[in-house]
Design an enzyme around this catalytic site. Sequence first.
Site, PDB file in Angstrom:
ATOM      1  N   SER A   1       2.028  -4.249  -0.815  1.00  0.00           N
ATOM      2  CA  SER A   1       3.318  -4.677  -1.347  1.00  0.00           C
ATOM      3  C   SER A   1       3.284  -5.988  -2.127  1.00  0.00           C
ATOM      4  O   SER A   1       4.147  -6.227  -2.973  1.00  0.00           O
ATOM      5  CB  SER A   1       4.336  -4.801  -0.207  1.00  0.00           C
ATOM      6  OG  SER A   1       3.908  -5.770   0.737  1.00  0.00           O
TER       7      SER A   1
ATOM      8  N   HIS B   1       5.952   1.614   0.224  1.00  0.00           N
ATOM      9  CA  HIS B   1       6.160   1.296  -1.194  1.00  0.00           C
ATOM     10  C   HIS B   1       5.664   2.421  -2.101  1.00  0.00           C
ATOM     11  O   HIS B   1       5.222   2.169  -3.228  1.00  0.00           O
ATOM     12  CB  HIS B   1       5.477  -0.027  -1.535  1.00  0.00           C
ATOM     13  CG  HIS B   1       6.169  -1.215  -0.952  1.00  0.00           C
ATOM     14  ND1 HIS B   1       7.219  -1.855  -1.575  1.00  0.00           N
ATOM     15  CD2 HIS B   1       5.983  -1.865   0.220  1.00  0.00           C
ATOM     16  CE1 HIS B   1       7.633  -2.865  -0.823  1.00  0.00           C
ATOM     17  NE2 HIS B   1       6.897  -2.889   0.274  1.00  0.00           N
TER      18      HIS B   1
ATOM     19  N   LYS C   1      13.731   1.746   1.387  1.00  0.00           N
ATOM     20  CA  LYS C   1      13.344   1.258   0.063  1.00  0.00           C
ATOM     21  C   LYS C   1      13.815   2.273  -0.985  1.00  0.00           C
ATOM     22  O   LYS C   1      14.991   2.330  -1.295  1.00  0.00           O
ATOM     23  CB  LYS C   1      11.848   0.982   0.027  1.00  0.00           C
ATOM     24  CG  LYS C   1      11.462  -0.211   0.907  1.00  0.00           C
ATOM     25  CD  LYS C   1      10.003  -0.535   0.856  1.00  0.00           C
ATOM     26  CE  LYS C   1       9.684  -1.840   1.570  1.00  0.00           C
ATOM     27  NZ  LYS C   1      10.068  -1.894   2.978  1.00  0.00           N
TER      28      LYS C   1
END
Length: 480
Positions: free
Chosen positions: A268, A296, A327
């Site tokens: 990340s 991610h 996310k």
Amino acid sequence: NELPVHTPVCILYPHIVARRDTLTTSCTRRIRLSSMKLLRSVNQFRQLARIARGGTNLQHTSAGVGHTSSLCARGVTNQARKDDTMGRLLAEQLQAIKEAGTYKVERVITSEQAANIKVASEEGLRKEVLNFCANNYLGLSSEPKIIAAAHKALDTHGYGLASVRFICGTQDIHKELETKLSAFHKKEDTILYASCFDANAGIFEVLLTAEDAVISDSLNHASIIDGIRLCKAKRFRYCHIDMADLEKKLIEAQSARVRLIATDGVFSMDGTIAPLKEITELARKYDALVFVDDCHATGFLGPTGRGTAEYWGVEDQVDIVNTTLGKAMGGATGGYTSGRKEIVELLRQRSRPYLFSNTLAPAVVGASLEVLSQLEASTHLRDRLEENTKYFRSAIVEAGFTVKGENHPIVPIMLGDARLAGEMAAKMLEEGIYVIGFSYPVVPHGQARIRVQISAAHTKEQLDHAIASFVKVGRELQVL
């Protein structure tokens, strides 16, 4: 009948104590002793309370207190001394953080999460800025259909469950979401958690014993590191995405009963994609399992957004996927583990964060089901994100900035100095661009950066504004 030995119960019920003719002599004696102890405790508490309020000196309020006053005074003094020591140590640490330029200030957003947001200023005004630091990769955090799905689940299944899953916290929509997530990742089963941090904290301790070994990338997320610390397995750490070192560690771990390779799918802070093709080849060669934290990547990496394993074409060779709903998948909260049925079944029995945390809120579950439906129906959002990423990365490198990673919407602009990163972030905000400087301990010493995150919600005009602002501020600070 003689009362139990737990005589404070009697003190709480005076009407019982009053019936002395029904009590034995021994029980009466216990009650009297407990009454005196309770009285002394009450008196001490009252005296301490007066001191805390700035009252007068200690006074004896009843017989039998004896030297309580001096003891209380010494206790208060000692406690105050401890408090002063701790306060001084904390103040020194905070001051050191500020002097190093790594003190983190939380900016206050006064609008929904989106490409355009409103931020509260020191003067109390609301400033509209472009957001380039959210994990809102697909721009779904405020998408109308997803908000409507959350409202619907709120209406049909309530606000919360007030329970963990195995007591009375499992609804039909929880099972439905787990089933659809399993199909999305092409795994046998899925278990939901309050966050992916919880999923990582709850898996290694359950699966691995002192007879086993875990081989972890040196730049893995903090939640993976903390999760591994909770298990008793032998620990090996290989240099970041260094396959030669990974093989060396696998050879060293050959005596272990089970070997588990643990890696982020995307790192990340760097936007680096783990080489899962090589990792899975080594796993086959040395008979190891592969664990991937795909926070991610889930929702947008790979041809249909199924993550790092799909990106490399090794979905069937990754044993465990831990990832998040917080996310790209709507940006709210929640995490999960997908894998073989036996792994998930054992996690339901023994994973502490699952057993001792409230179940995921119905509104989040309902919204997440809608997110999956949209991802299954079309890839237009991940396609737009890919285009935006290529455009921004190419332009920012051409402008002269040093960046890390490739083919990923995380674009770290490397600066080195922590204070410089903070100053650049502040100046970018003045230009209407919301970004954050990252420095130690989030990243290693000397590797401070501005981490830019691209979203499918960004327009080309917004990307151009951000690029122009970086060039302007970069020149002002002599970065370019």
